[in-house]
Motif scaffolding. Structure first.
Motif, PDB file in Angstrom:
ATOM      1  N   ARG A  58       8.861  14.285-130.727  1.00  0.00           N
ATOM      2  CA  ARG A  58      10.157  14.723-131.165  1.00  0.00           C
ATOM      3  C   ARG A  58      10.528  15.911-130.478  1.00  0.00           C
ATOM      4  O   ARG A  58      11.863  16.303-130.126  1.00  0.00           O
ATOM      5  CB  ARG A  58      10.218  15.020-132.636  1.00  0.00           C
ATOM      6  N   HIS A  59       9.633  16.818-129.955  1.00  0.00           N
ATOM      7  CA  HIS A  59      10.202  18.220-129.426  1.00  0.00           C
ATOM      8  C   HIS A  59       9.282  18.312-128.158  1.00  0.00           C
ATOM      9  O   HIS A  59       8.383  19.148-127.944  1.00  0.00           O
ATOM     10  CB  HIS A  59       9.830  19.226-130.234  1.00  0.00           C
ATOM     11  N   PRO A  60       9.563  17.441-127.090  1.00  0.00           N
ATOM     12  CA  PRO A  60       8.610  17.318-125.745  1.00  0.00           C
ATOM     13  C   PRO A  60       8.612  18.398-124.986  1.00  0.00           C
ATOM     14  O   PRO A  60       7.698  19.014-124.774  1.00  0.00           O
ATOM     15  CB  PRO A  60       9.142  15.963-124.915  1.00  0.00           C
ATOM     16  N   ALA A  61       9.882  19.217-124.902  1.00  0.00           N
ATOM     17  CA  ALA A  61      10.044  20.471-123.799  1.00  0.00           C
ATOM     18  C   ALA A  61       9.324  21.554-124.894  1.00  0.00           C
ATOM     19  O   ALA A  61       8.562  22.282-123.971  1.00  0.00           O
ATOM     20  CB  ALA A  61      11.434  20.600-123.729  1.00  0.00           C
ATOM     21  N   PHE A  62       9.478  21.575-126.051  1.00  0.00           N
ATOM     22  CA  PHE A  62       8.643  22.695-126.605  1.00  0.00           C
ATOM     23  C   PHE A  62       7.223  22.542-126.580  1.00  0.00           C
ATOM     24  O   PHE A  62       6.423  23.545-126.396  1.00  0.00           O
ATOM     25  CB  PHE A  62       8.906  22.680-128.292  1.00  0.00           C
ATOM     26  N   TYR A  63       6.669  21.183-126.674  1.00  0.00           N
ATOM     27  CA  TYR A  63       5.299  20.925-126.634  1.00  0.00           C
ATOM     28  C   TYR A  63       4.802  21.294-125.265  1.00  0.00           C
ATOM     29  O   TYR A  63       3.692  22.052-125.191  1.00  0.00           O
ATOM     30  CB  TYR A  63       4.972  19.502-127.035  1.00  0.00           C
ATOM     31  N   LEU A  64       5.257  21.132-124.125  1.00  0.00           N
ATOM     32  CA  LEU A  64       4.872  21.299-122.902  1.00  0.00           C
ATOM     33  C   LEU A  64       4.906  22.864-122.833  1.00  0.00           C
ATOM     34  O   LEU A  64       3.923  23.420-122.021  1.00  0.00           O
ATOM     35  CB  LEU A  64       5.863  20.826-121.743  1.00  0.00           C
ATOM     36  N   LEU A  65       5.537  23.528-123.371  1.00  0.00           N
ATOM     37  CA  LEU A  65       5.698  25.113-123.276  1.00  0.00           C
ATOM     38  C   LEU A  65       4.505  25.599-124.030  1.00  0.00           C
ATOM     39  O   LEU A  65       3.917  26.602-123.824  1.00  0.00           O
ATOM     40  CB  LEU A  65       7.075  25.845-123.828  1.00  0.00           C
ATOM     41  N   ALA A  84     -13.851  21.060-133.189  1.00  0.00           N
ATOM     42  CA  ALA A  84     -12.472  21.279-132.981  1.00  0.00           C
ATOM     43  C   ALA A  84     -12.171  21.306-131.641  1.00  0.00           C
ATOM     44  O   ALA A  84     -11.078  21.081-131.391  1.00  0.00           O
ATOM     45  CB  ALA A  84     -12.307  22.890-133.692  1.00  0.00           C
ATOM     46  N   SER A  85     -12.871  21.783-130.735  1.00  0.00           N
ATOM     47  CA  SER A  85     -12.566  21.774-129.242  1.00  0.00           C
ATOM     48  C   SER A  85     -12.423  20.394-128.928  1.00  0.00           C
ATOM     49  O   SER A  85     -11.405  19.781-128.052  1.00  0.00           O
ATOM     50  CB  SER A  85     -13.893  22.255-128.314  1.00  0.00           C
ATOM     51  N   LEU A  86     -13.403  19.519-129.271  1.00  0.00           N
ATOM     52  CA  LEU A  86     -13.122  17.823-128.965  1.00  0.00           C
ATOM     53  C   LEU A  86     -11.695  17.386-129.398  1.00  0.00           C
ATOM     54  O   LEU A  86     -11.076  16.762-128.992  1.00  0.00           O
ATOM     55  CB  LEU A  86     -14.157  17.117-129.395  1.00  0.00           C
ATOM     56  N   SER A  87     -11.648  17.751-131.015  1.00  0.00           N
ATOM     57  CA  SER A  87     -10.184  17.305-131.402  1.00  0.00           C
ATOM     58  C   SER A  87      -9.070  17.743-130.473  1.00  0.00           C
ATOM     59  O   SER A  87      -8.254  16.921-130.445  1.00  0.00           O
ATOM     60  CB  SER A  87     -10.257  17.587-133.010  1.00  0.00           C
ATOM     61  N   GLN A  88      -8.959  18.993-130.328  1.00  0.00           N
ATOM     62  CA  GLN A  88      -7.948  19.556-129.600  1.00  0.00           C
ATOM     63  C   GLN A  88      -7.654  18.934-128.214  1.00  0.00           C
ATOM     64  O   GLN A  88      -6.399  18.728-127.990  1.00  0.00           O
ATOM     65  CB  GLN A  88      -8.090  21.188-129.672  1.00  0.00           C
ATOM     66  N   ALA A  89      -8.714  18.871-127.589  1.00  0.00           N
ATOM     67  CA  ALA A  89      -8.966  18.200-126.208  1.00  0.00           C
ATOM     68  C   ALA A  89      -8.186  16.875-126.343  1.00  0.00           C
ATOM     69  O   ALA A  89      -7.325  16.294-125.516  1.00  0.00           O
ATOM     70  CB  ALA A  89      -9.999  18.157-125.381  1.00  0.00           C
ATOM     71  N   ALA A  90      -8.533  15.964-127.329  1.00  0.00           N
ATOM     72  CA  ALA A  90      -8.174  14.626-127.317  1.00  0.00           C
ATOM     73  C   ALA A  90      -6.730  14.442-127.651  1.00  0.00           C
ATOM     74  O   ALA A  90      -6.019  13.700-127.339  1.00  0.00           O
ATOM     75  CB  ALA A  90      -9.151  13.894-128.219  1.00  0.00           C
ATOM     76  N   VAL A  91      -6.486  15.141-129.075  1.00  0.00           N
ATOM     77  CA  VAL A  91      -4.949  14.962-129.293  1.00  0.00           C
ATOM     78  C   VAL A  91      -4.060  15.483-128.494  1.00  0.00           C
ATOM     79  O   VAL A  91      -2.858  14.932-128.312  1.00  0.00           O
ATOM     80  CB  VAL A  91      -4.755  15.658-130.699  1.00  0.00           C
ATOM     81  N   ILE A  92      -4.329  16.686-127.602  1.00  0.00           N
ATOM     82  CA  ILE A  92      -3.417  17.162-126.791  1.00  0.00           C
ATOM     83  C   ILE A  92      -3.158  16.320-125.516  1.00  0.00           C
ATOM     84  O   ILE A  92      -2.138  16.093-124.970  1.00  0.00           O
ATOM     85  CB  ILE A  92      -3.640  18.732-126.172  1.00  0.00           C
ATOM     86  N   GLY A  93      -4.140  15.713-125.088  1.00  0.00           N
ATOM     87  CA  GLY A  93      -4.260  14.882-123.965  1.00  0.00           C
ATOM     88  C   GLY A  93      -3.660  13.363-124.343  1.00  0.00           C
ATOM     89  O   GLY A  93      -2.674  13.027-123.680  1.00  0.00           O
ATOM     90  N   VAL A  94      -3.576  13.099-125.345  1.00  0.00           N
ATOM     91  CA  VAL A  94      -2.899  11.869-125.916  1.00  0.00           C
ATOM     92  C   VAL A  94      -1.250  12.106-126.059  1.00  0.00           C
ATOM     93  O   VAL A  94      -0.709  11.215-125.409  1.00  0.00           O
ATOM     94  CB  VAL A  94      -3.756  11.339-127.347  1.00  0.00           C
ATOM     95  N   LEU A 139       0.355  14.679-124.460  1.00  0.00           N
ATOM     96  CA  LEU A 139       0.905  14.667-123.005  1.00  0.00           C
ATOM     97  C   LEU A 139       1.191  13.501-122.347  1.00  0.00           C
ATOM     98  O   LEU A 139       1.946  13.103-121.756  1.00  0.00           O
ATOM     99  CB  LEU A 139      -0.137  15.604-122.281  1.00  0.00           C
ATOM    100  N   SER A 140       0.134  12.516-122.687  1.00  0.00           N
ATOM    101  CA  SER A 140       0.054  11.210-122.037  1.00  0.00           C
ATOM    102  C   SER A 140       1.179  10.447-122.659  1.00  0.00           C
ATOM    103  O   SER A 140       2.158   9.746-121.739  1.00  0.00           O
ATOM    104  CB  SER A 140      -1.185  10.479-122.263  1.00  0.00           C
ATOM    105  N   LEU A 141       1.494  10.403-123.689  1.00  0.00           N
ATOM    106  CA  LEU A 141       2.665   9.598-124.536  1.00  0.00           C
ATOM    107  C   LEU A 141       4.041  10.212-123.940  1.00  0.00           C
ATOM    108  O   LEU A 141       5.034   9.588-123.766  1.00  0.00           O
ATOM    109  CB  LEU A 141       2.681   9.688-126.036  1.00  0.00           C
ATOM    110  N   ILE A 142       3.962  11.751-124.143  1.00  0.00           N
ATOM    111  CA  ILE A 142       5.409  12.289-123.278  1.00  0.00           C
ATOM    112  C   ILE A 142       5.574  11.931-122.035  1.00  0.00           C
ATOM    113  O   ILE A 142       6.840  11.780-121.775  1.00  0.00           O
ATOM    114  CB  ILE A 142       5.109  13.805-123.598  1.00  0.00           C
ATOM    115  N   ASP A 160      -0.444   2.646-130.575  1.00  0.00           N
ATOM    116  CA  ASP A 160      -1.809   1.970-131.015  1.00  0.00           C
ATOM    117  C   ASP A 160      -2.624   2.996-130.126  1.00  0.00           C
ATOM    118  O   ASP A 160      -3.836   3.350-130.385  1.00  0.00           O
ATOM    119  CB  ASP A 160      -1.908   0.708-130.557  1.00  0.00           C
ATOM    120  N   VAL A 161      -2.226   3.731-128.961  1.00  0.00           N
ATOM    121  CA  VAL A 161      -3.083   4.404-128.152  1.00  0.00           C
ATOM    122  C   VAL A 161      -3.366   5.605-128.970  1.00  0.00           C
ATOM    123  O   VAL A 161      -4.671   6.058-128.864  1.00  0.00           O
ATOM    124  CB  VAL A 161      -2.399   4.933-126.761  1.00  0.00           C
ATOM    125  N   SER A 162      -2.608   6.347-129.657  1.00  0.00           N
ATOM    126  CA  SER A 162      -2.963   7.419-130.295  1.00  0.00           C
ATOM    127  C   SER A 162      -3.894   7.025-131.598  1.00  0.00           C
ATOM    128  O   SER A 162      -4.596   7.821-131.930  1.00  0.00           O
ATOM    129  CB  SER A 162      -1.778   8.144-130.968  1.00  0.00           C
TER     130      SER A 162
END
Length: 233
Positions: free
Chosen positions: A96-103, A145-155, A157-160, A170-172
């Motif tokens: 919903r906020h891709p530009a914010f998210y990238l920042l 926490a590190s694994l979770s953060q890496a995975a959710v941020i990667g997913v 950014l990929s979707l954005i 379904d990827v997420s």
């Protein structure tokens, strides 16, 4: 900061946020924001310094919005389900906020995490700490926490980065469930849990209680927690 400066600062951030979300970070400049806000560029420099200062303030503003949404997720009583809902909320915010998210989660300098992201990281640690308290975590809380953060941020950014019409939700979901399944044990009474799960649960309980609550000297408490972390591996 007096009321007039506070109002001006808020006005500038709102205008800059609008430009950021409509046109992206490359369109946010001190000149464009000052013009859109109807103020002198000197006033913007006094409050934010330069473009980097303005973007840093926008990142903090974005994290405030993110954490406000996260705070509406009341615990359900099932910490694993809460982790799933937290993941979905994170991805939804990014889309919903891709530009914010990238920042917020991108970086222009390797090795630097936006200071405003520390509270989000603490929130994630609390989520996962509740799973450890229930005796259902396979790995230490910081690693989970590190694994979770890496995975959710990667997913996210990929979707954005994918065209809106080609995004597959379904990827997420698959990544979320694969990650969580790798981190947790099946629900079962703590008496039937593995030694590692018991050690993690006790370590989490000791961390929550704090050393003063233990009938041990600080060196003994540190040694006990070191043993528990060794058993949890």
């Amino acid at each position: 900061m007096d009321d007039a400066k506070t109002r001006t600062r808020r006005q500038i951030l709102e205008v800059a946020a609008g430009i950021l979300e409509r046109e992206g970070a490359q369109a946010v400049s001190t000149r464009s924001v000052a013009a859109a806000a109807g103020i002198r560029a000197a006033s913007l420099y006094q409050l934010f310094g330069d473009k980097d200062g303005l973007l840093a303030a926008l990142a903090i503003h974005a994290f405030d919005l993110y954490l406000a949404e996260k705070s509406t997720l009341a615990p359900s009583g099932d910490p694993v389900d809460d982790m799933r809902r937290g993941w979905d909320s994170h991805v939804d915010f990014g889309l919903r906020h891709p530009a914010f998210y990238l920042l917020m989660f991108g970086t222009d300098r390797p090795g630097r995490r936006p200071p405003a992201g520390e509270e989000a990281n603490r929130l994630l640690l609390r989520f996962i700490g509740r799973i450890a308290d229930a005796g259902r975590l396979r790995v230490p809380v910081p690693l989970a926490a590190s694994l979770s953060q890496a995975a959710v941020i990667g997913v996210t950014l990929s979707l954005i980065g994918a065209p809106a019409g080609e995004r597959d939700p379904d990827v997420s979901i698959r990544m979320r469930d694969t990650l969580i399944d790798s981190l947790i044990t099946d629900p079962s009474p703590i008496v039937d849990a593995t030694v590692a799960a018991r050690a993690l649960a006790l370590d989490a309980a000791l961390a929550a209680a704090g050393d003063p609550a233990l009938p041990l000297r600080p060196t003994e408490a540190a040694l006990l927690r070191d043993w528990l972390q060794q058993l949890a591996r």
